[in-house]
Motif scaffolding. Structure first.
Motif, PDB file in Angstrom:
ATOM      1  N   MET A   1       0.843  -1.189   0.000  1.00  0.00           N
ATOM      2  CA  MET A   1       0.000   0.000   0.000  1.00  0.00           C
ATOM      3  C   MET A   1       0.885   1.248   0.000  1.00  0.00           C
ATOM      4  O   MET A   1       1.875   1.314   0.707  1.00  0.00           O
ATOM      5  CB  MET A   1      -0.922  -0.012   1.211  1.00  0.00           C
ATOM      6  CG  MET A   1      -1.656   1.308   1.385  1.00  0.00           C
ATOM      7  SD  MET A   1      -3.067   1.218   2.476  1.00  0.00           S
ATOM      8  CE  MET A   1      -4.181   0.248   1.487  1.00  0.00           C
ATOM      9  N   THR A   2       0.488   2.229  -0.775  1.00  0.00           N
ATOM     10  CA  THR A   2       1.219   3.485  -0.856  1.00  0.00           C
ATOM     11  C   THR A   2       0.612   4.479   0.125  1.00  0.00           C
ATOM     12  O   THR A   2      -0.606   4.526   0.290  1.00  0.00           O
ATOM     13  CB  THR A   2       1.129   4.050  -2.281  1.00  0.00           C
ATOM     14  OG1 THR A   2       1.613   3.064  -3.191  1.00  0.00           O
ATOM     15  CG2 THR A   2       1.973   5.298  -2.434  1.00  0.00           C
ATOM     16  N   THR A   3       1.467   5.274   0.767  1.00  0.00           N
ATOM     17  CA  THR A   3       0.976   6.316   1.660  1.00  0.00           C
ATOM     18  C   THR A   3       1.384   7.683   1.119  1.00  0.00           C
ATOM     19  O   THR A   3       2.380   7.815   0.412  1.00  0.00           O
ATOM     20  CB  THR A   3       1.531   6.153   3.081  1.00  0.00           C
ATOM     21  OG1 THR A   3       2.952   6.161   3.025  1.00  0.00           O
ATOM     22  CG2 THR A   3       1.052   4.856   3.719  1.00  0.00           C
ATOM     23  N   ASP A   4       0.592   8.696   1.474  1.00  0.00           N
ATOM     24  CA  ASP A   4       0.932  10.051   1.048  1.00  0.00           C
ATOM     25  C   ASP A   4       1.959  10.649   2.009  1.00  0.00           C
ATOM     26  O   ASP A   4       2.450   9.969   2.914  1.00  0.00           O
ATOM     27  CB  ASP A   4      -0.322  10.914   0.892  1.00  0.00           C
ATOM     28  CG  ASP A   4      -0.983  11.294   2.205  1.00  0.00           C
ATOM     29  OD1 ASP A   4      -0.429  11.008   3.292  1.00  0.00           O
ATOM     30  OD2 ASP A   4      -2.069  11.901   2.159  1.00  0.00           O
ATOM     31  N   LYS A   5       2.293  11.918   1.826  1.00  0.00           N
ATOM     32  CA  LYS A   5       3.330  12.560   2.637  1.00  0.00           C
ATOM     33  C   LYS A   5       2.948  12.678   4.108  1.00  0.00           C
ATOM     34  O   LYS A   5       3.810  12.889   4.953  1.00  0.00           O
ATOM     35  CB  LYS A   5       3.665  13.941   2.071  1.00  0.00           C
ATOM     36  CG  LYS A   5       4.406  13.879   0.751  1.00  0.00           C
ATOM     37  CD  LYS A   5       4.699  15.262   0.223  1.00  0.00           C
ATOM     38  CE  LYS A   5       5.466  15.167  -1.093  1.00  0.00           C
ATOM     39  NZ  LYS A   5       5.698  16.504  -1.672  1.00  0.00           N
ATOM     40  N   THR A   6       1.657  12.532   4.437  1.00  0.00           N
ATOM     41  CA  THR A   6       1.232  12.580   5.834  1.00  0.00           C
ATOM     42  C   THR A   6       1.200  11.179   6.449  1.00  0.00           C
ATOM     43  O   THR A   6       0.904  11.035   7.632  1.00  0.00           O
ATOM     44  CB  THR A   6      -0.175  13.206   5.974  1.00  0.00           C
ATOM     45  OG1 THR A   6      -1.149  12.300   5.452  1.00  0.00           O
ATOM     46  CG2 THR A   6      -0.261  14.551   5.277  1.00  0.00           C
ATOM     47  N   GLY A   7       1.459  10.149   5.628  1.00  0.00           N
ATOM     48  CA  GLY A   7       1.402   8.776   6.106  1.00  0.00           C
ATOM     49  C   GLY A   7       0.038   8.143   5.941  1.00  0.00           C
ATOM     50  O   GLY A   7      -0.161   6.987   6.317  1.00  0.00           O
ATOM     51  N   ALA A   8      -0.914   8.878   5.363  1.00  0.00           N
ATOM     52  CA  ALA A   8      -2.257   8.326   5.154  1.00  0.00           C
ATOM     53  C   ALA A   8      -2.230   7.332   3.996  1.00  0.00           C
ATOM     54  O   ALA A   8      -1.582   7.570   2.985  1.00  0.00           O
ATOM     55  CB  ALA A   8      -3.248   9.443   4.861  1.00  0.00           C
ATOM     56  N   PRO A   9      -2.934   6.210   4.130  1.00  0.00           N
ATOM     57  CA  PRO A   9      -2.973   5.225   3.047  1.00  0.00           C
ATOM     58  C   PRO A   9      -3.759   5.754   1.843  1.00  0.00           C
ATOM     59  O   PRO A   9      -4.779   6.417   2.006  1.00  0.00           O
ATOM     60  CB  PRO A   9      -3.681   4.024   3.671  1.00  0.00           C
ATOM     61  CG  PRO A   9      -4.447   4.565   4.827  1.00  0.00           C
ATOM     62  CD  PRO A   9      -3.714   5.794   5.298  1.00  0.00           C
ATOM     63  N   THR A  10      -3.241   5.449   0.656  1.00  0.00           N
ATOM     64  CA  THR A  10      -3.907   5.857  -0.581  1.00  0.00           C
ATOM     65  C   THR A  10      -4.273   4.628  -1.396  1.00  0.00           C
ATOM     66  O   THR A  10      -3.648   3.579  -1.253  1.00  0.00           O
ATOM     67  CB  THR A  10      -2.999   6.763  -1.437  1.00  0.00           C
ATOM     68  OG1 THR A  10      -1.862   6.016  -1.863  1.00  0.00           O
ATOM     69  CG2 THR A  10      -2.546   7.990  -0.670  1.00  0.00           C
ATOM     70  N   GLU A  11      -5.267   4.789  -2.247  1.00  0.00           N
ATOM     71  CA  GLU A  11      -5.655   3.722  -3.162  1.00  0.00           C
ATOM     72  C   GLU A  11      -5.990   4.328  -4.509  1.00  0.00           C
ATOM     73  O   GLU A  11      -6.776   5.268  -4.596  1.00  0.00           O
ATOM     74  CB  GLU A  11      -6.873   2.972  -2.622  1.00  0.00           C
ATOM     75  CG  GLU A  11      -7.299   1.832  -3.524  1.00  0.00           C
ATOM     76  CD  GLU A  11      -8.514   1.083  -3.003  1.00  0.00           C
ATOM     77  OE1 GLU A  11      -8.747  -0.022  -3.494  1.00  0.00           O
ATOM     78  OE2 GLU A  11      -9.226   1.603  -2.128  1.00  0.00           O
ATOM     79  N   VAL A  12      -5.347   3.799  -5.552  1.00  0.00           N
ATOM     80  CA  VAL A  12      -5.638   4.228  -6.918  1.00  0.00           C
ATOM     81  C   VAL A  12      -6.486   3.140  -7.570  1.00  0.00           C
ATOM     82  O   VAL A  12      -6.149   1.965  -7.512  1.00  0.00           O
ATOM     83  CB  VAL A  12      -4.338   4.473  -7.720  1.00  0.00           C
ATOM     84  CG1 VAL A  12      -4.650   4.790  -9.174  1.00  0.00           C
ATOM     85  CG2 VAL A  12      -3.533   5.605  -7.081  1.00  0.00           C
TER      86      VAL A  12
END
Length: 110
Positions: A1-12
């Motif tokens: 899983m990829t996270t953004d710069k704040t550490g929040a999980p992202t989903e594409v």
């Protein structure tokens, strides 16, 4: 899983004519595409202002371009975000096509 710069999980997620990016289950942006004659044309990318500065456009565009490569299609970066990503990250250079009059015609017919 990829996270953004704040550490929040992202989903594409891939759809019929766009890839969307979600953060914590909330849609935060999208990049549109048009598949035409072996090419995937990217005309427009948007990330909601509430999510700006978190690196979401980079995550979204990278995953969209990887999916395009995996689909065996060539990339046409009409959108400035997609073009900017390609200029900085050369791993897609071998499958990038220029924006031509034909591409502009395809987009005008949408």
């Amino acid at each position: 899983m990829t996270t953004d710069k704040t550490g929040a999980p992202t989903e594409v997620t891939a759809g019929a004519d766009r890839f969307t990016i979600s953060v914590d289950g909330q849609q935060a942006g999208f990049t549109e595409f048009v598949d035409h004659d072996g090419q995937r044309i990217f005309p427009h990318t948007v990330v909601d202002d509430d999510y700006s500065g978190r690196g979401l456009a980079t995550i979204l565009v990278r995953e969209a371009l990887e999916a395009t490569r995996d689909a065996g299609l060539r990339i046409v970066p009409v959108c400035s975000m997609v073009a900017g990503y390609i200029e900085k990250n050369h791993e897609f250079d071998d499958i990038v096509d220029p924006v031509t009059t034909d591409v502009k015609r395809v987009l005008a017919r949408r």
